[in-house]
Enzyme design. Sequence first.
Site, PDB file in Angstrom:
ATOM      1  N   GLU A 164       0.851  -1.191   0.000  1.00  0.00           N
ATOM      2  CA  GLU A 164       0.000   0.000   0.000  1.00  0.00           C
ATOM      3  C   GLU A 164       0.881   1.234   0.000  1.00  0.00           C
ATOM      4  OE1 GLU A 164      -3.270   0.201   2.800  1.00  0.00           O
ATOM      5  OE2 GLU A 164      -3.516   2.357   2.397  1.00  0.00           O
TER       6      GLU A 164
ATOM      7  N   GLU B 224       5.103   4.784   3.532  1.00  0.00           N
ATOM      8  CA  GLU B 224       4.643   6.135   3.875  1.00  0.00           C
ATOM      9  C   GLU B 224       5.870   7.010   4.137  1.00  0.00           C
ATOM     10  OE1 GLU B 224       1.591   7.872   4.045  1.00  0.00           O
ATOM     11  OE2 GLU B 224       3.066   9.411   4.499  1.00  0.00           O
TER      12      GLU B 224
ATOM     13  N   ASP C  73       9.966   7.146   0.313  1.00  0.00           N
ATOM     14  CA  ASP C  73       9.243   7.610  -0.870  1.00  0.00           C
ATOM     15  C   ASP C  73       8.886   6.369  -1.687  1.00  0.00           C
ATOM     16  OD1 ASP C  73       8.498   8.458  -3.399  1.00  0.00           O
ATOM     17  OD2 ASP C  73       9.995  10.046  -3.512  1.00  0.00           O
TER      18      ASP C  73
ATOM     19  N   ASP D 219      -2.452  12.222  -2.509  1.00  0.00           N
ATOM     20  CA  ASP D 219      -2.518  13.690  -2.460  1.00  0.00           C
ATOM     21  C   ASP D 219      -3.003  14.194  -3.818  1.00  0.00           C
ATOM     22  OD1 ASP D 219      -1.591  13.989   0.195  1.00  0.00           O
ATOM     23  OD2 ASP D 219       0.426  13.528  -0.490  1.00  0.00           O
TER      24      ASP D 219
ATOM     25  N   ASP E 178     -11.253  10.756  -3.899  1.00  0.00           N
ATOM     26  CA  ASP E 178     -12.500  11.496  -3.714  1.00  0.00           C
ATOM     27  C   ASP E 178     -12.397  12.843  -4.427  1.00  0.00           C
ATOM     28  OD1 ASP E 178     -10.513  12.457  -2.047  1.00  0.00           O
ATOM     29  OD2 ASP E 178     -11.951  13.251  -0.593  1.00  0.00           O
TER      30      ASP E 178
HETATM   31  C1  LIG Z   1      -4.173  12.041   1.475  1.00  0.00           C
HETATM   32  S1  LIG Z   1      -3.154  10.931   2.342  1.00  0.00           S
HETATM   33  C2  LIG Z   1      -4.061   9.390   2.315  1.00  0.00           C
HETATM   34  C3  LIG Z   1      -3.572   8.434   3.354  1.00  0.00           C
HETATM   35  C4  LIG Z   1      -4.228   7.041   3.359  1.00  0.00           C
HETATM   36  N1  LIG Z   1      -4.026   6.342   2.114  1.00  0.00           N
HETATM   37  C5  LIG Z   1      -5.683   7.120   3.699  1.00  0.00           C
HETATM   38  O1  LIG Z   1      -6.524   6.778   2.875  1.00  0.00           O
HETATM   39  O2  LIG Z   1      -5.983   7.527   4.833  1.00  0.00           O
HETATM   40  C6  LIG Z   1      -1.852  10.649   1.187  1.00  0.00           C
HETATM   41  C7  LIG Z   1      -0.642  10.023   1.837  1.00  0.00           C
HETATM   42  O3  LIG Z   1       0.310   9.661   0.861  1.00  0.00           O
HETATM   43  C8  LIG Z   1       1.605   9.943   1.376  1.00  0.00           C
HETATM   44  N2  LIG Z   1       2.500  10.049   0.235  1.00  0.00           N
HETATM   45  C9  LIG Z   1       2.462  10.938  -0.781  1.00  0.00           C
HETATM   46  N3  LIG Z   1       3.439  10.694  -1.662  1.00  0.00           N
HETATM   47  C10 LIG Z   1       4.106   9.610  -1.179  1.00  0.00           C
HETATM   48  C11 LIG Z   1       5.209   8.875  -1.651  1.00  0.00           C
HETATM   49  N4  LIG Z   1       5.835   9.197  -2.790  1.00  0.00           N
HETATM   50  N5  LIG Z   1       5.652   7.833  -0.928  1.00  0.00           N
HETATM   51  C12 LIG Z   1       5.036   7.490   0.231  1.00  0.00           C
HETATM   52  N6  LIG Z   1       3.984   8.148   0.730  1.00  0.00           N
HETATM   53  C13 LIG Z   1       3.523   9.196   0.023  1.00  0.00           C
HETATM   54  C14 LIG Z   1       1.422  11.213   2.145  1.00  0.00           C
HETATM   55  O4  LIG Z   1       2.443  11.415   3.098  1.00  0.00           O
HETATM   56  C15 LIG Z   1       0.063  10.963   2.803  1.00  0.00           C
HETATM   57  O5  LIG Z   1       0.188  10.321   4.034  1.00  0.00           O
END
Ligand SMILES: C[S@@+](CC[C@H](N)C(=O)[O-])C[C@H]1O[C@@H](n2cnc3c(N)ncnc32)[C@H](O)[C@@H]1O
Length: 292
Positions: A115, A140, A167, A191, A232
Amino acid sequence: MRVRSSDGACTSRSKYARATVKTNAERARGRTWDLTFIPNTRRKMSRRQKENYRELFDAHGIRFDARPRTMRGSGDDGSTSDEASRMKRYETLDWDRAFPGGGGGGGEPRRRVLELGCGLGDNLIAAAIEFETYVFLGVEVHRPGVATALGEIEARGLTNAKVCEMDALWLMTGEYVEDASIDECLVHFPDPWRDESGLDRKAHRRIVNETLLTSLERTLRPGTGRLSVATDDDQYARHLERVFEQFARPRGWVRCDPFARFDSKYASRALEEGRSCVDVGFRFHPPSVDVA
Ligand SMILES: C[S@@+](CC[C@H](N)C(=O)[O-])C[C@H]1O[C@@H](n2cnc3c(N)ncnc32)[C@H](O)[C@@H]1O
């Protein structure tokens, strides 16, 4: 203020401009994509999160050796960690080492779920409870999220879920993930990188992009491996459609049902605020691959 150094890397005090700054490890390997997140260097954590991170990472976390393979063994990786913790680093994503204990039901190998951007781990934990014969790795970049997920894995006594602080594009494009080794890749509520001008100028920051899809073509199990994305955000939904039609479909990706999705902070917020969620599934199925 921006400063350009002799090797061309740009440094700045602005948190947005930080996205263009390269770390030493990135220079060594050459990052070719735009960051999909804003680096959070303050990593503000609650006392509980700090404890989780300190005490539970070795049990439920995975760290990778950040050196490119060509540099490994030189003894000079610039790392500040001591020898003991370096020994615990993974060179590649070795699922059997991460999740010892044999196969799933009926002697089948355990299905492997990655994930990306798992946030606080809400979906990761719920899925690991529901699919107890599968193994789950959440990736994450946000350390407080990693720490919260570690705490939940411990509290629920889960042995089929782990977290990696990294990342996700770095993980997927490096030498870490072996070919044809992933059954499911989940990206939930990435994001959105909205651009209210209507020009969609931030699309290049979205994690579901050509870089991710290309890496999945190598790492998903041919024919059966699946990418499931939930959003969403209407702009993101259109972006997915565009990426699928213009890039993925011509290369052999097909649509399919997505993997199960469980409730998360973002999913609940979307529902509370009256936004509907779009769930899509894609399989990489080039014509040359026969699926039994
Ligand atoms: C809007 S949040 C959604 C979190 C989770 N999937 C949820 O549904 O609750 C997006 C997440 O993706 C992480 N994220 C964004 N780009 C990433 C990357 N390249 N590698 C790992 N995490 C990443 C951000 O830090 C953030 O926690």
